[in-house]
Each structure stands twice: as C-alpha cells, then as structure tokens.
Write a protein that holds these residues in place. Structure first.
Motif, PDB file in Angstrom:
ATOM      1  N   GLU A   4       0.847  -1.083   0.032  1.00 36.54           N
ATOM      2  CA  GLU A   4       0.098   0.209  -0.086  1.00 36.54           C
ATOM      3  C   GLU A   4       0.843   1.209  -0.032  1.00 36.54           C
ATOM      4  O   GLU A   4       0.690   2.401  -0.720  1.00 36.54           O
ATOM      5  N   PHE A   5       1.766   1.106   0.824  1.00 40.35           N
ATOM      6  CA  PHE A   5       2.793   2.421   0.956  1.00 40.35           C
ATOM      7  C   PHE A   5       3.467   2.546  -0.529  1.00 40.35           C
ATOM      8  O   PHE A   5       3.567   3.653  -0.963  1.00 40.35           O
ATOM      9  N   ILE A   6       4.068   1.541  -1.085  1.00 36.67           N
ATOM     10  CA  ILE A   6       4.689   1.849  -2.438  1.00 36.67           C
ATOM     11  C   ILE A   6       3.782   2.192  -3.254  1.00 36.67           C
ATOM     12  O   ILE A   6       3.963   3.117  -4.215  1.00 36.67           O
ATOM     13  N   ALA A   7       2.564   1.568  -3.250  1.00 35.84           N
ATOM     14  CA  ALA A   7       1.573   1.909  -4.486  1.00 35.84           C
ATOM     15  C   ALA A   7       1.255   3.582  -4.350  1.00 35.84           C
ATOM     16  O   ALA A   7       1.035   4.231  -5.101  1.00 35.84           O
ATOM     17  N   HIS A   8       1.181   4.051  -2.968  1.00 36.44           N
ATOM     18  CA  HIS A   8       0.735   5.344  -2.743  1.00 36.44           C
ATOM     19  C   HIS A   8       1.861   6.113  -3.284  1.00 36.44           C
ATOM     20  O   HIS A   8       1.699   7.326  -3.871  1.00 36.44           O
ATOM     21  N   HIS A   9       3.211   5.839  -3.001  1.00 34.09           N
ATOM     22  CA  HIS A   9       4.036   6.755  -3.463  1.00 34.09           C
ATOM     23  C   HIS A   9       4.596   6.533  -5.070  1.00 34.09           C
ATOM     24  O   HIS A   9       5.491   7.286  -5.847  1.00 34.09           O
ATOM     25  N   GLN A  10       3.768   5.537  -5.876  1.00 30.70           N
ATOM     26  CA  GLN A  10       4.132   5.344  -7.186  1.00 30.70           C
ATOM     27  C   GLN A  10       3.003   6.628  -7.488  1.00 30.70           C
ATOM     28  O   GLN A  10       3.328   7.359  -8.912  1.00 30.70           O
ATOM     29  N   THR A  11       1.900   6.981  -6.857  1.00 32.30           N
ATOM     30  CA  THR A  11       1.085   8.099  -7.307  1.00 32.30           C
ATOM     31  C   THR A  11       1.931   9.336  -6.856  1.00 32.30           C
ATOM     32  O   THR A  11       1.603  10.590  -7.592  1.00 32.30           O
ATOM     33  N   THR A  12       2.518   9.615  -5.794  1.00 38.70           N
ATOM     34  CA  THR A  12       3.278  10.866  -5.592  1.00 38.70           C
ATOM     35  C   THR A  12       4.498  11.104  -6.298  1.00 38.70           C
ATOM     36  O   THR A  12       4.840  12.300  -6.168  1.00 38.70           O
ATOM     37  N   GLY A  13       5.068   9.928  -6.991  1.00 38.86           N
ATOM     38  CA  GLY A  13       6.213  10.140  -7.643  1.00 38.86           C
ATOM     39  C   GLY A  13       7.390  10.267  -6.700  1.00 38.86           C
ATOM     40  O   GLY A  13       8.535  10.517  -7.148  1.00 38.86           O
TER      41      GLY A  13
END
Ligand code: PMT
Length: 332
Positions: free
Chosen positions: A51-60
């Motif tokens: 979940e954390f990594i997916a979130h930061h795929q969106t924040t870049g």
C-alpha cells in the motif's frame, strides 16, 4: 494492534522435521529460507508495504528502505537468552530523518524498541521523559529549555506522518529480519531505479539454526560450561543485488574496529556483491567520520572539530547518498 516482534514464539517446540542446516554451499541463502519458517505476521507487513509503495507510485517520490538496529539470535524457542549486538539504531533513525527532509519516502525496517526517527531525540536519553515537562497553573507544559527545538521536531514528525512518508516495520531476530528484507525488496521491484536500499542494520554473522534451538530454557550443566555451536548466516547481500532488487541502488555499510582493514574490507564487499556503494565506518569513530567506497573512488566524510557532538554526520552523508542515487538513475 501493532506487530510485536520481540515476543518469542512460545508455542513451537524444537522442530526435527527441518534438516540440518548445511554449511558453506553456493545455495546458502535458498537453504536458509527453505529451512526456516517465515514470521506469521509477514502477510500483514506485505499489505502495509504494498500500500505504501503504491501510494508513492502516485506521489512520484523515491522510496528508500533504511534498515536499522541489530538483529538478535535466540538460543531458546521460549527465549530467555539471546545473542545481541551493540547497535542502538542511531545511524538508521538519524539517516531516515534526513532522507525525509530531502524528499524521500522511507520504509524503516528497525529492531523493535530501538531508536526511531524523531522520537530518538527524547527516548534512550539519560533524561526521563518527564524531565522535558513542567507544571504551570495545575497544567502540564513543555519545559521552556526544550520547547523551541521540540516544536521543530514535532513539525517534521507531523509532516512525515500526515503525508504518509514514513512506514515503520519492526524485527527482532535475524530470521525475522531476513524474511522481511526479502519481502520488502521484492515489493520494491515495481519502483525500479527509484528504489534505494540503505542497509545500516548490524546483522548477525552467526546464528543457531531452528533445527538446533531447544524449546525451553537451557538448564545449568553439571560441567558448569555451555558450548553453543553457531553457524554462519548466509551473506544475503548477493541475493539482494542479483535477484531480490536487481534494478535498485544498494548502499551497504561496513563496520570494522581495526582501521587498517576497513578500506580493504569495504572494497572486498563491493567486488563480492557488485553493488553501488559501501559506506565504511569504525566502531570507535562512527559518529564523526565515514568513508564512501565505490568501484572507482574512496572518499572520507568527516565532521570538523567544531561540528563534533553538535552536528549529525548523517546530515552530511544523506545528501551525498542522494546525489549518488540521482546520478546513478540518470546514467542507467
Ligand atoms: O546503530 P548505531 O549505533 O548508530 O551503529 C551504526 C552501525 C555501526 C551499526 C552502522 O553504521 C553499520 O556499520 N552497519 C553495518 C554493520 C554490519 O553488519 O557490518 P558487517 O561488516 O557485519 O556487514 C557488512 C554488510 O554485509 C552489511 O551491510 C550487511 O547488509 C551485509 N551482511 C551482513 C551479515 C550477513 N549475514 N549477511 C550480509 O549480507
């Protein structure tokens, strides 16, 4: 409920179904995972990490895995005794703060109850936490001497928390550490070059395989001695570089106590594992100086006399690591 890794698994007895752990073979890392049971809470950690990594795929944002603290080696399943090491997690916790300050999202794989980013300023000190407080008009308030600095730390902490920039993942034993490191590495593969590994944990070199751990507290012997035959923990760094995280940049630390062999050992690690950077440090001077060793260069980073005890050396280390990561991703 927080995951508690320091509570030993008191239900499991010695498991003779595990074969004896073979020594010094090429497939040591594979054998380790074949012969040792993963921690039961691992799926829960996987969900949090994904979940954390997916979130930061969106924040870049770039994601760095910081490992911190020391792994333990239990001598009993119902653990009364274990082998430990000196690390309090200062390097890892302090580095995590500077990564956050420099725009990275941080997965902080740490020994449970070791130092944490931000709270490290107030935990594990000689002060009791109540010493930071005063009573005024029947109410509690922060002692004025500490208030200004605490406000700065509080703001950084809140920002990291509110923006979901810091994921805390605990371990206690070397088995928990290795399984969790493997899991996070594989999850981080989706981040490709934007992933950075900063391996500051002090990882046990020797351990007692699960096939040899007794269920209950080891009793005093008539001979008055206890002989424990430890086996070598496989050097998982090779597997990390080769297959768990082949496109990430990997920074490992090399700790020595003898200044004469530090550079030699750091170069040896680079050659053996073929990763990007080894940061060498000596136990005695680790808070004041470190050496960056790459395949082409070795460079010391030192605090000046005036900076010693006042400035965190990590405030110098992390911008250099980030510059190396940026350079490395651009060159790929
Ligand atoms: O927490 P502090 O008190 O601030 O201390 C910080 C520190 C001194 C612990 C930190 O700066 C540091 O040097 N960490 C690495 C310590 C260490 O494990 O060094 P090593 O020489 O045993 O191992 C070198 C590398 O090999 C490590 O990066 C580790 O990832 C790897 N390794 C270690 C053991 C093992 N079985 N397999 C490995 O692959």
């Amino acid at each position: 409920m927080p995951i508690r890794t320091s509570v030993p698994d008191t239900t499991s007895a010695i498991d003779r179904s595990h074969p004896e752990f073979p020594v010094a073979e090429l497939v040591d890392e594979d054998n380790f995972f074949k012969d040792h049971t993963p921690p039961a809470y691992l799926p829960e950690i996987e969900a949090q990490v994904r979940e954390f990594i997916a979130h930061h795929q969106t924040t870049g944002k770039n994601v760095v895995l910081v490992t911190s603290g020391g792994t333990t080696v239990p001598l009993e399943n119902n653990t009364v005794r274990f082998i430990d090491n000196f690390s309090a997690g200062t390097r890892g916790a302090t580095s995590a703060e500077y990564f956050l300050e420099n725009g990275y999202a941080v997965i902080f794989l740490h020994r449970e109850f070791s130092l944490l980013p931000y709270s490290r300023h107030y935990s594990h000190t000689t002060n009791c936490f109540l010493d930071y407080m005063d009573e005024a008009d029947g109410k509690i308030e922060i002692n004025k001497k500490f208030a200004d600095e605490m406000l700065l730390v509080l703001r950084k902490y809140r920002h990291a928390k509110d923006s979901n920039l810091l994921l805390l993942i605990p371990y206690t034993t070397v088995n928990q550490y290795l399984y969790t490191l493997q899991l996070i590495s594989k999850c981080l593969q989706v981040a490709g070059k934007k992933a950075l590994f900063y391996l500051a944990a002090a990882v046990s070199d020797f351990f007692l395989p699960s096939s040899k751990i007794p269920e209950h507290k080891i009793q005093s012997q008539a001979t008055g001695t206890l002989v424990v035959n430890l086996e070598q923990v496989p050097k998982f760094l090779r597997r990390l570089v080769d297959s768990w995280a082949p496109s990430a940049m990997i920074v490992s630390f090399k700790l020595e106590t003898d200044a004469n062999i530090l550079i030699l050992k750091a170069k040896g690690a680079l050659e053996r594992y073929q990763h990007q950077l080894v940061i060498g440090n000596l136990l005695q001077t680790r808070k004041d100086e470190v050496v960056f060793v790459t395949s082409t260069d070795e460079r010391w980073i030192r605090l000046t006399e005036e900076q010693k005890g006042v400035v965190d050396i990590e405030s110098l280390i992390i911008p250099e690591v980030i510059a190396a990561h940026t350079d490395w991703t651009e060159r790929q």
